[in-house]
Design an enzyme around this catalytic site. Sequence first.
Site, PDB file in Angstrom:
ATOM      1  N   LYS A 106      19.324  -2.185  89.789  1.00  7.48           N
ATOM      2  CA  LYS A 106      20.511  -1.397  89.459  1.00  7.48           C
ATOM      3  C   LYS A 106      20.933  -1.749  88.051  1.00  7.48           C
ATOM      4  O   LYS A 106      20.679  -2.856  87.574  1.00  7.48           O
ATOM      5  CB  LYS A 106      21.671  -1.724  90.406  1.00  7.48           C
ATOM      6  CG  LYS A 106      22.693  -0.621  90.475  1.00  7.48           C
ATOM      7  CD  LYS A 106      22.178   0.475  91.376  1.00  7.48           C
ATOM      8  CE  LYS A 106      23.201   1.545  91.644  1.00  7.48           C
ATOM      9  NZ  LYS A 106      22.829   2.295  92.852  1.00  7.48           N
TER      10      LYS A 106
HETATM   11  N1  GLU Z   1      21.799   5.787  92.471  1.00  8.32           N
HETATM   12  C1  GLU Z   1      21.170   6.279  93.653  1.00  8.32           C
HETATM   13  C2  GLU Z   1      21.294   5.280  94.786  1.00  8.32           C
HETATM   14  O1  GLU Z   1      22.170   4.466  94.803  1.00  8.32           O
HETATM   15  C3  GLU Z   1      19.743   6.752  93.400  1.00  8.32           C
HETATM   16  C4  GLU Z   1      18.799   5.706  92.897  1.00  8.32           C
HETATM   17  C5  GLU Z   1      17.450   6.252  92.470  1.00  8.32           C
HETATM   18  O2  GLU Z   1      17.182   7.423  92.645  1.00  8.32           O
HETATM   19  O3  GLU Z   1      16.680   5.442  91.949  1.00  8.32           O
HETATM   20  O4  GLU Z   1      20.563   5.313  95.744  1.00  8.32           O
END
Ligand code: GLU
Length: 416
Positions: A106
């Site tokens: 993240k």
């Molecule tokens: N931000 C989204 C999540 O929390 C998508 C993450 C992604 O597609 O890599 O799942």
Amino acid sequence: MSDLINPYSMAIEQFERVAKLLDLPNWIIEILKKPKREIIVHVPVVMDNGEVRVFTGYRVVHNDARGPAKGGIRYHPNVNLDEVRALAMWMTWKTALVNIPFGGAKGGIKCNPKEMSDAEIERLTRRYAYAIADFIGPDVDIPAPDVYTDSRHMAWIMDTYSMLKGRPVPGVVTGKPTCVGGIPGRKEATGRGVVIVAREACRRLGIPISKATVAIQGFGNVGYHAALIAHDMGFRVVAVSDSKGGIYNPNGLNPRKVMEHKKTTGSVVGFKEAKSISNEELLELNVDILIPAAVEGVITARNADRINVKIIVEGANGPTTPEADQILYEKGIMVIPDILANAGGVIVSYFEWVQNITWTPWSLEKVRRELERILISAFNEVVKLSKEREVNLREAAYMIAINRVSEAMKARGLWP
Ligand code: GLU
């Protein structure tokens, strides 16, 4: 999120509880409690008035035993290292649960995008991408959109990274515009996934969709698409909210009209055909399905007792604290955990990445079909295990996910 709740402590607590149920070897527990890599960058940006401001950005990889790390990038004034760590850990479990070959990561930048111009946000995004460029890549770590970021940001990151490499590298990020390697259906994917699992849950509980009422906290990408798709599928969406407040109409809201109102006024608040309510009131409405689709830590020991719904579908990451989880479980509320409920986004990100690294486009029809297949199979697997082991759905989902990660770590072994 409340100041008292640290999302990283929450994530560790959830992990440790399940690690015990699984009898994991100690070395695996020790490794999984900490992220593999944490990057902090301070990025200077020339603001429109000529002043230079320095922003703090993060990129954390929690684990990549099962494949390249994957996870979004969030722009928010409350972003901090512990939040990014928690979100990265949740991504590891999410990708493992739906069994796509990714680890968890993240990123985030502490900023208030609502007070910045598009040009400032573009400069910030490009400079952040440049700062983390050595640590991302299609087979390393692949960012995506999250809170207050979207396809535009992904196009800037893709461009900056590609410029540095001297060739187009669409697979470095997902959630791009379709004209530069994005996939049809990515934008709606998280919301669609939320509604697919809500529908499956209704089937299990014998609740007819035409009779089911829904309240959604958050009217961003996830909340809006969940509202729209639920409405089109025949659910009655009676309440929605955003950071400024909520609206309620027991006869149902038309999400398209609410969005038009939000586009012109900046908020759902003040929508004519509804009564105003607060975000707290929305969570305590008497509805069948509650979908928290904003930020973490909104269902806590303080309000869990007053929640009277049949199903909670966690569109957001980490909306329920472990104490609240226990209260909801005792009340007999079915909580579909975030790592299952909102996995639609990263599942379609995976399709986008496959599309990019194989240079082969996918159709919307194929995206939707495969998304349904993966989500329904994960949902059934979680429900089955929760019955077998007499644990709640979150524990069952964590058991499946942590087991997969642990198996990969054991197979690879500890080097040197
Ligand atoms: N931000 C989204 C999540 O929390 C998508 C993450 C992604 O597609 O890599 O799942």
